[in-house]
Design an enzyme around this catalytic site. Structure first.
Site, PDB file in Angstrom:
ATOM      1  N   ASP A 124      -0.953   3.416  10.806  1.00 24.50           N
ATOM      2  CA  ASP A 124      -0.681   2.246   9.992  1.00 24.50           C
ATOM      3  C   ASP A 124       0.817   2.274   9.678  1.00 24.50           C
ATOM      4  OD1 ASP A 124      -0.879   0.034   8.474  1.00 24.50           O
ATOM      5  OD2 ASP A 124      -2.154   0.912   6.921  1.00 24.50           O
ATOM      6  N   ASP A 132     -11.280   0.725  10.154  1.00 19.38           N
ATOM      7  CA  ASP A 132     -10.959   2.007   9.516  1.00 19.38           C
ATOM      8  C   ASP A 132     -11.225   1.834   8.033  1.00 19.38           C
ATOM      9  OD1 ASP A 132      -8.334   0.468   8.905  1.00 19.38           O
ATOM     10  OD2 ASP A 132      -8.199   2.278   7.687  1.00 19.38           O
TER      11      ASP A 132
END
Lengths: 376, 376
Positions: free
Chosen positions: A92, A271
């Site tokens: 990320d 996720d």
């Protein structure tokens, strides 16, 4: 990176596919265990592979940048070599963490200044710098630097924010195009659709993101407190615009129910910290429903945690023993519950994939949703 | 239970043997990982067996009595079935914990009243009750209920205390003789020699304990803060009195150096929280010496933790990655360090055993002591 669709459900937008990366294949739909600082909390890399059957894990740019830092990650030869997880990894961009964890953040056109949540040191992230950091970290899939709007968020803020995110996306893509992988394998950039819960903003953002023609696309800014109906409506809208031949990643989602509903809307990748974070508090997701293992109810239950799953943690240990460990704050309790919950999440998406392939997803999904959300 | 001596070192009192229990054999000298509440902290049962090669683990009567309680342990069919560790288990009697953890303790001839360190509830332990609790728990080796004197301790206190411990031992043995195993296998009672650091008291205690003719004997009240010389002197004295054909267990000892020195004095069994407790603080015992993994020195050391050991945790993860995890307070750091340290302790006693068998223990021990105590 190559994405192959292998099956399309006829009664929903659900699809199955295979995402090929230089660190191996990912069978979609997939759930990615979160290893924020390069470690999935309380789980050994061997367990991720052998027990949980994880195919890709997620790490975080913000955390890895602060510790251990890009210098060491470069020296190690990238994140895979540093943590020993030799299958695909996604990082990320750190956008979400800068907003949720860091202090004194100031957003400007050029970038964001913030103070580390660890030691208060000052840092500056620009889209270019975040691409450079992710080049150093070396994940297979890296995320664009965006602003993740909170919920609720007023329309004008969301509109300005999504426009900034788009300008930053252009800068991210430019930086990626003018730099090379540092560790000898391809890194794919996924842009992120924002726009809060506003249809027109989400539509415009999805169109802009789609037009960038990257190798996969993500939906951000959901699962931040909005009603589930809004999450599903926005996901559905965005999926209808994002290209069908690229993987779609819904960031930070969610409960087993959320995941099944969003697979039905055409999402391929998920996720969430929920399976591991809630495990550490004694909440178990099982094939029969949700268990709070701290409840007196499980005190004398000497049956395995979840025999259906067939993995070590879920079958070797009993509910009563796990409850004893959790009540006593024994580390092993967190370990068992984390492995179990992740095993369940990976089992769930794998089941979904099979049902999509067999053509029985829609019916199965409805039955499963009512099962996985009930409290035992 | 049967103890066979298989080798005797000619230059020291070290010996090798095999202790047969109904849950399997224990090759001595042996180190027993401590699983206070029925779990060796941060280590899966599978890892204890496969990676660490533990042959017997230790649990604690005081902790198990408070939680989960004897009712559940009986219902489960004993501790082995409750925690899934199907090899030998030893339970400490709780004497040490009543003195070190519990509040408001009052010692009288009949027994000890104390308050739980968990919830302040009042409890009463007598030698008979502690035998009954250990019958319910169902360890293969159970310990007599004693008073463990602190260090320093004045002579008169130590004298009165050791006499009380002896009277309690008689009551423990009587209770054991008048009760039966609850779970269908033999339980051996080990009496405990006390007497602080006073030669005459230790001598008398060792003689009294030896005369009870139990299946093994233990030395308690050492490693409580006294100089190492005193620990070794008392251990040597007591070992010279305890029968050679019974296993000797030195309770709560110690560092790798202590263990090697006490093997040389004729001790067969050891337990200590040090390898796991220190692991959680980032201290590693290795074949080359002691590492504080938090030190800057290890920041960029991408070599395995200890390749000599050959186990997963010691070879798969690098020092730099482990340091990163420990600095970030990641649970996985505690897991890796705990497995590593226990693997090292079991490797060390196994090496000692081999050297005793080969007849080269004395030289090897001196070399090894200087290695294992140095700080890297």
């Amino acid at each position: 990176m190559k994405f192959e669709r292998t099956a399309q459900d006829l009664k929903s937008a659900a699809r199955a596919g295979v995402l090929h990366t230089e660190h191996g294949e990912i069978q979609t739909p997939i759930f990615m265990p979160v290893g924020t600082a390069g470690s999935v909390k309380a789980v050994h890399q061997r367990e991720l592979e052998t027990d949980i059957h994880a195919q890709i894990i997620l790490s975080n740019t913000y955390h890895l940048y602060l510790r251990p830092g890009t210098e060491l990650l470069e020296k190690a030869g990238g994140i895979h070599r540093f943590n020993g997880w030799n299958k695909p990894i996604l990082t990320d961009s750190g956008g979400y963490q800068v907003y949720s964890l860091a202090a004194n953040r100031k957003i400007a056109e050029e970038g964001v200044t913030f103070k580390s949540h660890i030691d208060g040191s000052k840092h500056y992230f620009t889209p270019e710098k975040v691409m450079d950091i992710q080049r150093s970290i070396g994940a297979d899939i890296i995320m664009a630097f965006d602003e993740c709007t909170p919920y609720p968020c007023d329309y004008n803020y969301a509109k300005n924010s999504v426009e900034l995110t788009h300008r930053w996306l252009t800068r991210c893509i430019d930086r990626m195009n003018s730099t090379q992988s540092k560790h000898g394998y391809e890194q794919a950039l996924f842009p992120i659709v924002q726009g809060s819960v506003f249809k027109d903003l989400r539509e415009r953002s999805a169109e802009f993101v789609a037009s960038q023609n990257q190798q996969g696309n993500a939906i951000g800014g959901l699962s931040v407190g909005e009603p589930h109906e809004d999450m599903y409506a926005m996901t559905s809208l965005v999926c209808s615009i994002l290209p069908a031949d690229k993987p779609r990643y819904l960031m930070g989602v969610g409960t087993p129910e959320n995941i099944l509903e969003c697979i039905a809307l055409g999402v391929d990748m998920f996720d969430c910290v929920m399976p591991t974070r809630n495990a550490r508090n004694g909440m178990l997701f099982t094939t029969e429903g949700i268990i709070n293992i701290r409840n007196e109810k499980w005190k004398e239950d000497l049956t395995p945690i979840d025999p259906i799953l067939g993995s070590y943690a879920s079958t070797f240990y009993s509910k009563a023993y796990l409850r004893h460990l959790v009540i006593n704050k024994e580390i092993l309790g967190a370990q068992i519950a984390s492995i179990h919950n992740l095993t369940f999440y990976l089992w769930l998406v794998n089941q979904a994939r099979q049902k999509i392939t067999e053509g029985s997803f829609a019916t199965w999904k409805d039955e499963m949703v009512s099962k996985v959300k009930r409290r035992l």
